[in-house]
Design an enzyme around this catalytic site. Structure first.
Site, PDB file in Angstrom:
ATOM      1  N   PRO A 207       0.836  -1.202   0.000  1.00 52.70           N
ATOM      2  CG  PRO A 207      -0.731  -1.563   1.669  1.00 52.70           C
ATOM      3  CD  PRO A 207       0.595  -2.040   1.177  1.00 52.70           C
ATOM      4  CB  CYS A 208       1.950   3.569  -2.445  1.00 52.97           C
ATOM      5  SG  CYS A 208       3.127   2.305  -2.946  1.00 52.97           S
ATOM      6  CD  GLN A 209      -3.415   2.818  -0.272  1.00 54.62           C
ATOM      7  OE1 GLN A 209      -2.273   2.389  -0.134  1.00 54.62           O
ATOM      8  NE2 GLN A 209      -4.433   2.049  -0.638  1.00 54.62           N
ATOM      9  CG  PHE A 211       5.472   6.317  -0.836  1.00 57.10           C
ATOM     10  CD1 PHE A 211       6.554   5.974  -0.048  1.00 57.10           C
ATOM     11  CD2 PHE A 211       5.701   6.775  -2.116  1.00 57.10           C
ATOM     12  CE1 PHE A 211       7.845   6.073  -0.541  1.00 57.10           C
ATOM     13  CE2 PHE A 211       6.982   6.883  -2.608  1.00 57.10           C
ATOM     14  CZ  PHE A 211       8.053   6.533  -1.820  1.00 57.10           C
TER      15      PHE A 211
END
Length: 727
Positions: A207-209, A211
């Site tokens: 998950p890069c939310q 990031f």
């Protein structure tokens, strides 16, 4: 009778020659034809007229020659009609040769796969239920297929579902690692399970939310470091390809800067087996003026190289270099008394202390994040203070304060160069390695830059131009689920720049095709066996290939594929599917074997059923509002998704109450949601069916497993493209 022989044409400068076929007939045509295959002269056995070796290329060519020989013999010796002309024979053989050239038709038969097939290994990180794994196992191109090594996730029900599906049912020896990827010994444990085997492909969706760019983090949670830790695994395993899946929103996050940063990080992965050439080059560039910064860059390379347990030591060495520079500068910019008491000087000194003690500080940050998560600190009076502490301990924040302290010191202009060198070194410390490489380039002459380019061409391990936006419905999934995939291609592999759709817009699989045969349940009901359901929309239900392409002759309906299963012939001896409540039940052998599993409706109240029926009859939640108000059936729920049987569904999420069945006012079963995701019916989701409230934060019940999964048919399409290109 005819003699059919294979021979080599004239050898080229590289020692290779084309293989040709010669057919001599006593009472018929004689002809010569190039087979389209080319081989090293030293590898061709003239006596056997076949290529030596058991690698993929040799096997593929020999199978091609066998096919041509068999076809030629059939045409000449046992023709269906009395005689074939020379032209007709040539044309028939050319069809096979062209197919071989396009690498589409010639394949090693399934019966030979176990002996002659080429398996490419994969590891599935953030595996969840196993949608990616399922899709890759379905993929098969010519004699190439995937061999499953290890999956990983943090949840027990993910592990249970994996073990039941892949170990008990499919009888694979694929392992599972239930551990947080951010934990210090994760990589060691993963490598232990891989057992020195080479990994060809790594897939997973960190998950890069959360990031974000420096100074812009809105939230601190356990997801913060998942992307960077995912890349650490890539650096360690060096797969030929890796696939990173994410939500479409990542493309526009912070104006697209996050997408660019992710690409930059991927392109910054270096092959540290070849790092010596760059270090030698840096030493040649060094002079009195640039020595400090180039030394710092050399140490920055070491941080990138020591991605495992030695990373903290490499970071400490880097900061020591900066500290040494600052210590020599301090007496020149402030007097002794000021150097000991001034808060600006102390800010710089103590900031460097914090950076040097990166291992201890990072452990402290992770412990705070873990406690924040365990105590549900969110949406309360505590969250801001917790986040402030975490922000203060972040390297980017520490360096920002050091920069501010230097600015406020108002140092004499003659020391600007030294100050800027310190700040530039600290910037490189927290930036992708690509920034350090650009800094090296700035120090080069035009001739040196050409030499650097050659070194970097060898050194850059992965290539990627841009992420790909995929819609699951383009690959035979009855769902408009858009996802972004970043495909990293190792520098010795062909770059993958698209995943071609398998289904045209007008031929996409509909919701009705996916669900009509399961439409026999009422409220609070369970189906354990299939029932005969009348198909009321014959024009919609099409016969198709696995990937959704219509095929009236040899195809099956989507429902038939779901029942039969889409796995290839390697799994013909798999065991029957079953359900267990938990690991304890599995150990005790408390397995539930039924023809149909995960097909159970919720016990919805009479009021809810009336509400859903009103929405269904109105055709839309918004259109139903006035009638709902009039009948006192209104809800605070923001939206309901009424399924359109002749269209594809919207993105399947994790809460079944968000959807209304097209034929009756009820929510969907786990099996119906799994059908919309393209899971086979034999894929059983284990553990609890659903959960609610705060438990959703940690539990991963069946509905969550389904909703969070990568659709297997979309994963299959990605796997097919990899198999077509992988060397």
């Amino acid at each position: 009778m005819a003699s059919i022989n294979f021979y080599l044409e004239k050898e080229d400068k590289k020692g290779c020659a084309r293989i040709s076929i010669r057919i001599n007939c006593k009472n018929g045509p004689n002809l010569k034809l190039s087979t389209g295959a080319k081989v090293s002269v030293s590898e061709f056995d003239k006596e056997k007229q076949r290529v030596e070796g058991e690698d993929y290329s040799s096997i593929s060519i020999n199978y091609h020659l066998d096919t041509l020989q068999e076809k030629a013999s059939q045409l000449i010796n046992n023709p269906a009609k009395k005689t074939f002309t020379k032209k007709e024979i040539k044309e028939e053989l050319k069809k096979h040769i062209e197919a071989y050239k396009e690498d589409q038709e010639v394949s090693i038969v399934k019966e030979q796969q176990e002996l002659y097939g080429k398996a490419f290994t994969f590891v599935d990180l953030f595996a969840g239920a196993g949608g990616f794994s399922e899709g890759l196992l379905q993929a098969e191109y010519n004699d190439r297929f995937f061999d499953f090594l290890v999956a990983s996730d943090i949840n027990e029900n993910c592990e249970l579902t994996h073990i039941v599906r892949y170990n008990h049912q499919l009888r694979l020896n694929a392992d599972f690692l239930k551990q947080d990827i951010t934990e210090p010994d994760f990589l060691d444990n993963l490598l232990s399970k891989i057992k020195n085997r080479k990994v060809d492909v790594v897939c997973g969706g960190p998950p890069c939310q959360s990031f974000s760019l420096a100074g812009k983090r809105k939230k601190f949670d356990k997801k913060d470091d998942l992307f960077s830790n995912y890349l650490k695994v890539i650096k360690a395993l060096k797969p030929k390809y890796f696939v990173m899946e994410n939500v479409k929103g990542i493309l526009t996050k912070e104006g697209g800067k996050i997408k660019e940063l992710i690409i930059k990080e991927i392109n910054s992965i270096l092959d540290f087996d070849k790092i010596d050439s760059l270090k030698t080059f840096i030493r040649k560039l060094k002079n009195e003026e640039n020595a400090f910064l180039l030394d710092a860059i050399s140490k920055r390379l070491e941080i990138e190289k020591d991605y495992d347990s030695n990373e903290s030591i490499a970071k400490e060495e880097f900061i020591k270099t900066v500290e040494s520079k600052f210590k020599s500068l301090t007496p020149q910019i402030v007097d002794y008394q000021t150097s000991k008491t001034d808060e600006r000087v102390n800010t710089i000194r103590h900031g460097l202390n914090l950076l040097r003690r990166n291992k201890e500080v990072e452990k402290l940050r992770k412990d705070i994040i873990k406690e924040k998560d365990a105590s549900y600190i969110d949406g309360d009076y505590f969250v801001a203070e917790f986040d402030n502490i975490l922000r203060e301990l972040d390297a980017k924040s520490i360096i920002k304060k050091i920069r501010t302290a230097f600015d406020k010191l108002e140092i004499a202009e003659k020391f600007d160069t030294d100050v800027n060198l310190i700040l530039e070194a600290l910037r490189l410390y927290i930036s992708p390695i690509d920034d350090s490489l650009k800094k090296i380039r700035e120090k080069c002459s035009s001739e040196q830059e050409n030499e650097l380019n050659e070194i970097l061409e060898e050194l850059r391990l992965y290539r990627i131009d841009k992420p790909l936006t995929l819609n699951a419905s383009d690959y035979g999934v009855p769902q408009n689920r858009e996802r972004v995939v970043f495909i990293g291609c190792r520098n010795d592999q062909k770059k993958i720049t698209e995943i071609p759709p398998t289904v045209a817009d007008e031929d996409k699989v509909t919701i009705y095709e996916a669900l009509f045969d399961l439409d026999f349940l009422g409220n609070n009901d369970e189906g354990l066996k299939y029932k005969k359901v009348k198909n009321e929309r014959n024009g919609i239900v099409k016969k198709r290939q696995i990937d959704g392409i219509p095929n009236k002759t040899n195809g099956k309906t989507y429902a038939e594929w779901s029942k039969q299963g889409r796995l290839n012939g390697r799994f013909e001896n798999s065991a029957s599917h079953f359900y267990v409540r938990n690991f304890e039940a599995l150990e005790k052998g408390e397995k539930i074997h039924e023809e149909l599993l995960n097909h159970e409706t919720s016990n919805q109240s009479k009021r809810v059923r009336k509400r859903l029926e009103v929405i269904r009859k109105n055709g839309d939640y918004s259109a139903a509002q006035s009638e709902l108000e009039e009948k006192d059936l209104a809800s605070k729920k923001r939206n309901y998704n009424l399924l359109d049987p002749e269209d594809q569904s919207s993105t399947i999420m994790t809460i079944p109450d968000d959807y209304i069945h097209y034929s009756v006012g009820r929510s969907l079963t786990v099996r119906e949601m799994a059908r919309l995701q393209s899971f086979d019916d034999s894929f059983v989701f284990q553990g609890k069916r659903s959960t609610g409230g705060s438990n959703r934060k940690h539990d991963v019940p069946q509905y969550t497993l389904v909703g969070n999964a990568v659709p297997p048919l979309m994963a299959r399409a990605i796997g097919m493209e990899i198999l077509k290109n992988i060397k």
